[in-house]
Design a protein around this motif. Structure first.
Motif, PDB file in Angstrom:
ATOM      1  N   ARG A  53     -20.230 -10.681   7.291  1.00 58.50           N
ATOM      2  CA  ARG A  53     -20.045  -9.921   6.043  1.00 58.50           C
ATOM      3  C   ARG A  53     -18.573  -9.546   5.876  1.00 58.50           C
ATOM      4  NH1 ARG A  53     -24.112  -5.246   7.461  1.00 58.50           N
ATOM      5  NH2 ARG A  53     -22.971  -5.622   9.383  1.00 58.50           N
ATOM      6  N   TYR A  54     -17.911  -9.256   6.986  1.00 63.04           N
ATOM      7  CA  TYR A  54     -16.484  -8.899   6.913  1.00 63.04           C
ATOM      8  C   TYR A  54     -15.664 -10.119   6.510  1.00 63.04           C
ATOM      9  CZ  TYR A  54     -12.327  -6.120   7.844  1.00 63.04           C
ATOM     10  OH  TYR A  54     -11.159  -5.419   7.701  1.00 63.04           O
ATOM     11  N   MET A  63     -11.107  -3.331   5.604  1.00 62.10           N
ATOM     12  CA  MET A  63     -11.770  -3.406   4.294  1.00 62.10           C
ATOM     13  C   MET A  63     -12.953  -2.456   4.198  1.00 62.10           C
ATOM     14  SD  MET A  63     -10.223  -5.452   2.231  1.00 62.10           S
ATOM     15  CE  MET A  63     -11.338  -5.987   0.943  1.00 62.10           C
ATOM     16  N   THR A  64     -13.615  -2.140   5.321  1.00 59.54           N
ATOM     17  CA  THR A  64     -14.804  -1.280   5.224  1.00 59.54           C
ATOM     18  C   THR A  64     -14.728  -0.090   6.174  1.00 59.54           C
ATOM     19  OG1 THR A  64     -16.456  -1.784   6.920  1.00 59.54           O
ATOM     20  CG2 THR A  64     -16.073  -3.483   5.290  1.00 59.54           C
ATOM     21  N   ARG A  87     -14.798   8.198   4.650  1.00 63.52           N
ATOM     22  CA  ARG A  87     -14.903   7.225   3.533  1.00 63.52           C
ATOM     23  C   ARG A  87     -13.459   6.815   3.223  1.00 63.52           C
ATOM     24  NH1 ARG A  87     -20.067   6.100   1.483  1.00 63.52           N
ATOM     25  NH2 ARG A  87     -19.327   6.308  -0.671  1.00 63.52           N
ATOM     26  N   CYS A  88     -12.925   5.903   4.009  1.00 60.26           N
ATOM     27  CA  CYS A  88     -11.477   5.733   4.070  1.00 60.26           C
ATOM     28  C   CYS A  88     -10.947   4.376   3.612  1.00 60.26           C
ATOM     29  CB  CYS A  88     -11.031   5.976   5.505  1.00 60.26           C
ATOM     30  SG  CYS A  88     -12.104   5.205   6.737  1.00 60.26           S
ATOM     31  N   CYS A  89     -11.850   3.434   3.320  1.00 59.57           N
ATOM     32  CA  CYS A  89     -11.442   2.054   3.028  1.00 59.57           C
ATOM     33  C   CYS A  89     -11.979   1.647   1.658  1.00 59.57           C
ATOM     34  CB  CYS A  89     -12.008   1.120   4.107  1.00 59.57           C
ATOM     35  SG  CYS A  89     -11.328   1.422   5.744  1.00 59.57           S
ATOM     36  N   PHE A  98     -20.792  -2.326   2.985  1.00 60.71           N
ATOM     37  CA  PHE A  98     -20.034  -3.376   2.284  1.00 60.71           C
ATOM     38  C   PHE A  98     -20.160  -3.280   0.767  1.00 60.71           C
ATOM     39  CE2 PHE A  98     -18.626  -5.825   5.950  1.00 60.71           C
ATOM     40  CZ  PHE A  98     -19.452  -5.290   6.947  1.00 60.71           C
ATOM     41  N   LYS A  99     -20.360  -2.060   0.259  1.00 59.23           N
ATOM     42  CA  LYS A  99     -20.358  -1.851  -1.207  1.00 59.23           C
ATOM     43  C   LYS A  99     -19.006  -1.255  -1.602  1.00 59.23           C
ATOM     44  CE  LYS A  99     -25.272  -1.247  -1.837  1.00 59.23           C
ATOM     45  NZ  LYS A  99     -25.706  -0.821  -0.487  1.00 59.23           N
TER      46      LYS A  99
END
Ligand code: 9MR
Length: 371
Positions: free
Chosen positions: A53-54, A322-323, A343-345, A351-352
């Protein structure tokens, strides 16, 4: 006839319509940035890399990757200066090459006593330690740079050499042996330039508007590079931001912006280019639900990027992950009072996309176009 995005943009330019009005909502962050001369990318370590997913997020959003830890000196030389272990770095560089992604190198030396390889403190440098360290460093820089050659288009040659509290240069076993921190840094840059002459060479540091001593120390270092003729092209602005509840725009109010502009003016007046190298937002200080926190994170991201991207010298925006799922910030000593994850990315742990993703897209779309 199918009209390509490039033709659409060319047509828009001919009509005098700014490309930002034409950017499709589904355009990747890299495509939005590229239309303005700014590349977008992310850090990726071996842990995230193994998550399909990444990799999906990298392939749908990014034009550049930077190995998060795999090129660091302690990763390349786990046991001592004469051993080289490139396995993880090769995996990431090969992946990027196969997928047409550009690669940033991070870093040739992290001149910080906590992050130099452990062996560097106890190693026997012999009767002429200055010569021995110079030989170790030269061989390291030449070997790593040659191995990846033009596949790595920009290197953080030196990372975080200035103490962010005092503004003084950090000492390590290498600098004690060579006589000064500057002797180590200058040799690293000169060797990198000689080995990969076309690579953009970066001094990378934490950087923010909060520590006057740190900014002054970095400016002193950058001026010194110029006076000594050391080949440094660019200042890397890491941009590990912290959202604040009590200041407008998530913590980057107009007072903060004035200080930051003063610093960037001084850096660019010395002829340095800029890259944003490690953007993320610590929301430990923001109480409340996800909506409140995400809004503060998006606000500071947008305000910071609008200001910083107004400098045409900035050629890249890299996020440090990214996440939220894999961010280094989740392992920080300072936790949220409610013990919830940060909640930093730009994307959450599932992955939303966050509002932060939208803030980056808008800032890239609004940036002045550079060559
Ligand atoms: O995100 C990185 C983390 O996984 C490592 O444990 C740590 C030490 O090597 O480095 C982190 O990345 C840092 C980067 O290399 C330099 N700037 C600060 C980053 C966050 O600490």
């Amino acid at each position: 006839m199918k009209i390509t995005r490039r033709q659409t943009l060319a047509g828009a330019a001919a009509l005098g319509i700014a490309p930002r009005l034409m950017a499709a909502p589904s355009a990747s962050l890299d495509a939005i940035g590229a239309a303005h001369g700014i590349r977008f990318g992310t850090a990726v370590g071996m842990g995230q890399f193994l998550d399909a997913r990444y990799r999906g997020l990298i392939e749908s959003e990014c034009g550049v990757i930077v190995p998060e830890n795999e090129l660091k000196m302690h990763a390349i030389h786990p046991h001592g200066p004469d051993d080289f272990d490139f396995r993880n770095a090769d995996t990431l560089v090969d992946y990027a090459t196969r997928n047409g992604l550009k690669i940033r190198g991070h870093n040739l030396i992290w001149h910080h006593p906590e992050w130099m390889p452990k062996w560097s403190e106890t190693f026997d440098y012999g009767p002429r330690p200055a010569e021995r360290v110079a030989q170790i460093l030269t061989r390291h820089v030449e070997t790593v740079c040659r191995r990846y050659a033009s596949r790595i288009y920009t290197w953080d040659v030196v990372n975080e050499a200035v103490d962010n509290k005092t503004g003084l240069m950090r000492e390590t076993a290498f600098s004690r042996a060579m006589g000064s921190p500057e002797a180590v840094l200058d040799l690293a840059f000169r060797t990198a330039r000689a080995t990969v002459p076309n690579c953009e060479l970066v001094y990378n540091d934490y950087m923010d508007w909060g520590s006057e001593a740190h900014r002054a120390g970095v400016l002193r270092l950058l001026k010194g590079f110029r006076e000594r003729g050391v080949p440094v092209d660019t200042l890397g602005l890491q941009a590990h931001l912290s959202a604040k509840p009590d200041i407008a725009r998530g913590g980057f109010g107009l007072d903060q912006e004035n200080i930051w502009r003063g610093f960037l003016d001084a850096v660019t007046a010395l002829g340095y280019k800029l890259q944003i190298t490690e953007l993320d937002v610590n929301d430990t200080a923001i109480p409340g639900d996800f909506g409140t926190r995400d809004a503060a994170v998006a606000d500071i991201t947008r305000a910071f990027l609008d200001c910083t991207l107004s400098y045409k010298q900035v050629s890249a925006v890299m996020v440090w992950g990214m996440t939220d799922r894999y961010s280094w910030l989740q392992h920080n000593k300072t936790k949220r009072a409610d013990r919830l994850p940060l909640r930093c990315c730009p994307y959450d742990a599932d992955f939303k996309p966050h509002p932060m993703r939208g803030a980056i897209a808008q800032a890239l779309a609004g940036a002045p176009i550079r060559a």
